[in-house]
Scaffold this motif. Sequence first.
Motif, PDB file in Angstrom:
ATOM      1  N   VAL A 301     -61.115  39.815 -41.376  1.00 26.67           N
ATOM      2  CA  VAL A 301     -60.548  39.970 -40.024  1.00 26.67           C
ATOM      3  C   VAL A 301     -60.282  38.598 -39.399  1.00 26.67           C
ATOM      4  CG1 VAL A 301     -61.036  40.762 -37.682  1.00 26.67           C
ATOM      5  CG2 VAL A 301     -61.532  42.251 -39.630  1.00 26.67           C
ATOM      6  N   GLY A 302     -61.246  37.689 -39.542  1.00 23.36           N
ATOM      7  CA  GLY A 302     -61.056  36.356 -38.992  1.00 23.36           C
ATOM      8  C   GLY A 302     -59.894  35.627 -39.629  1.00 23.36           C
ATOM      9  N   TYR A 303     -59.769  35.761 -40.947  1.00 20.21           N
ATOM     10  CA  TYR A 303     -58.645  35.116 -41.634  1.00 20.21           C
ATOM     11  C   TYR A 303     -57.322  35.701 -41.156  1.00 20.21           C
ATOM     12  CZ  TYR A 303     -55.399  33.709 -45.282  1.00 20.21           C
ATOM     13  OH  TYR A 303     -54.317  33.191 -45.962  1.00 20.21           O
ATOM     14  N   ALA A 304     -57.277  37.028 -41.020  1.00 18.59           N
ATOM     15  CA  ALA A 304     -56.046  37.663 -40.545  1.00 18.59           C
ATOM     16  C   ALA A 304     -55.685  37.190 -39.145  1.00 18.59           C
ATOM     17  CB  ALA A 304     -56.211  39.185 -40.573  1.00 18.59           C
ATOM     18  N   LEU A 305     -56.677  37.013 -38.287  1.00 13.44           N
ATOM     19  CA  LEU A 305     -56.414  36.526 -36.929  1.00 13.44           C
ATOM     20  C   LEU A 305     -55.881  35.097 -36.945  1.00 13.44           C
ATOM     21  CD1 LEU A 305     -59.479  37.950 -34.959  1.00 13.44           C
ATOM     22  CD2 LEU A 305     -57.092  38.687 -34.801  1.00 13.44           C
ATOM     23  N   PHE A 306     -56.517  34.230 -37.722  1.00 13.82           N
ATOM     24  CA  PHE A 306     -56.058  32.847 -37.813  1.00 13.82           C
ATOM     25  C   PHE A 306     -54.639  32.776 -38.372  1.00 13.82           C
ATOM     26  CE2 PHE A 306     -59.318  29.289 -37.464  1.00 13.82           C
ATOM     27  CZ  PHE A 306     -60.081  29.974 -36.543  1.00 13.82           C
ATOM     28  N   PHE A 307     -54.392  33.530 -39.446  1.00 20.21           N
ATOM     29  CA  PHE A 307     -53.067  33.520 -40.057  1.00 20.21           C
ATOM     30  C   PHE A 307     -52.033  34.117 -39.106  1.00 20.21           C
ATOM     31  CE2 PHE A 307     -49.608  35.082 -42.658  1.00 20.21           C
ATOM     32  CZ  PHE A 307     -49.414  34.055 -43.578  1.00 20.21           C
ATOM     33  N   GLY A 308     -52.375  35.248 -38.474  1.00 17.98           N
ATOM     34  CA  GLY A 308     -51.432  35.882 -37.560  1.00 17.98           C
ATOM     35  C   GLY A 308     -51.094  35.008 -36.374  1.00 17.98           C
ATOM     36  N   LEU A 309     -52.084  34.289 -35.845  1.00 19.69           N
ATOM     37  CA  LEU A 309     -51.844  33.402 -34.713  1.00 19.69           C
ATOM     38  C   LEU A 309     -50.881  32.290 -35.099  1.00 19.69           C
ATOM     39  CD1 LEU A 309     -52.603  32.544 -31.816  1.00 19.69           C
ATOM     40  CD2 LEU A 309     -54.506  31.253 -32.788  1.00 19.69           C
ATOM     41  N   TYR A 310     -51.097  31.701 -36.272  1.00 20.19           N
ATOM     42  CA  TYR A 310     -50.208  30.620 -36.698  1.00 20.19           C
ATOM     43  C   TYR A 310     -48.807  31.154 -36.987  1.00 20.19           C
ATOM     44  CZ  TYR A 310     -48.202  26.800 -39.334  1.00 20.19           C
ATOM     45  OH  TYR A 310     -47.363  25.807 -39.767  1.00 20.19           O
TER      46      TYR A 310
END
Length: 449
Positions: A301-310
């Motif tokens: 979930v954290g990776y998806a959030l970081f990737f989605g934000l970028y």
Amino acid sequence: MLCSLLLFTAPARAHGGPGISSGTVDAPTWLFLLTGVVVVAVSFLLTSFVTDRDLLASYHDRRLSIPGGATVRRWGTPVGAVVGVLGLASVVVTGVFGPPEADRNLAVLLVWVVWWAGFTASTYLLGNSWPALDPFGRLAAPLSGDGVISLPDWIGRWPAVAGLLLLVWLEVVTEVAADPTQLTVVVGTYLLATVLGSVLLGLGTWRRQIDPISGVFELYGRVAPIQRTDEGLELAAPGAVLTDVDADGTTVVSEVGFVIALLWVTTFDGFVTTPGWQSVAAPVIRAGLPAELAYFAAMLVGYALFFGLYWAASARVRPGGEAYRSAPRIAAAFAPTLLPIAAGYHFGHYVPYFVTQLPASIVVTLNPLSPPIAPPVLGLPGWIGWAGPVAVLLGHLLAVWAAHTRAFELFTGGRQPIRSQSPYVVVMVLYTITGLWLLAQPTIDVPFV
């Protein structure tokens, strides 16, 4: 590989490594974070005034050949090979025959203190010497050829992304950072995977697309002032090569994914040691959800959030900069400018730990099979708690400068490059404030039972 590693899963640990601590900051958290925001805002404003393309180019294009660099490379490769193989052998031998205590076992100290904390810092402070040291690739090279399997182009570096996330997840949910036996099995499994991957795919493909360790050091090496060339070694300004990226040649989304993975795992590694995470995770785990699954879900979930934000910021750059480029190409062109933030957080989180544990590492190395009962550790002064925040802010300043230069390389005019940076500045602010907040939190290491 995954099945053998999962045999060692245990109640989730908050963190790995013997006695890791990055220090604490003696200031209210709100004031600490507000100071960071001010520094971030001022850095963006100041760089916005630098619009001379020749000046920007001179910073990033100027290179100085290091005298004797060719000799260093020529001799450094065989010397590094010997050091790397001996280090790997030491990890295996002492992991099996050394004492079981983490702070007395050379395998644990070599991997977590000397290698992951100290050597990793050297890759972004000095230069990437992993190609010379890499014992896994060195031992696999004699069996490597052109490979018997070809990977489709769409795979890109996604296997390396998955491998990096897996390794950090294993560090958190197993005793691999404190149990020499588990550590030895993981290291042996990684060596076996490297050999098999090199035989099936070729060593070059393995290192480029599959091996997360080589990928991490290659990315961190871009931040360093010393760069390897075919002729020898060159001295460049810190972060100068971060803009040496062909936007048309880095359109694969997985390239962006690996940069974001590196940024996220350094964050995740610190996040799971905070009281905030423990207060959320403990009730969920006690309610019946396996700890390993809870941490795995948090990782994804954290990776998806970081990737989605970028990615959302990259999509905003195109209309903002009036660019005739796709969002993936823009994302790939700017992704390396995030690396100084990851390096700054790694420095703040691990270098105090490295300095503290270095005396123990030296003493245990002198007598690895029968070390002292209590190896010495170095006490650090109180001001060391500010080393981490300063490192994160310096990383942010370098990231802003690199993004500013990249914008002037991609976009025309004077206003378009400035406008294009706005979405990325927001992303950098969020990443940086997250890192500062983590460094301000007390560190706990309590396994769930």
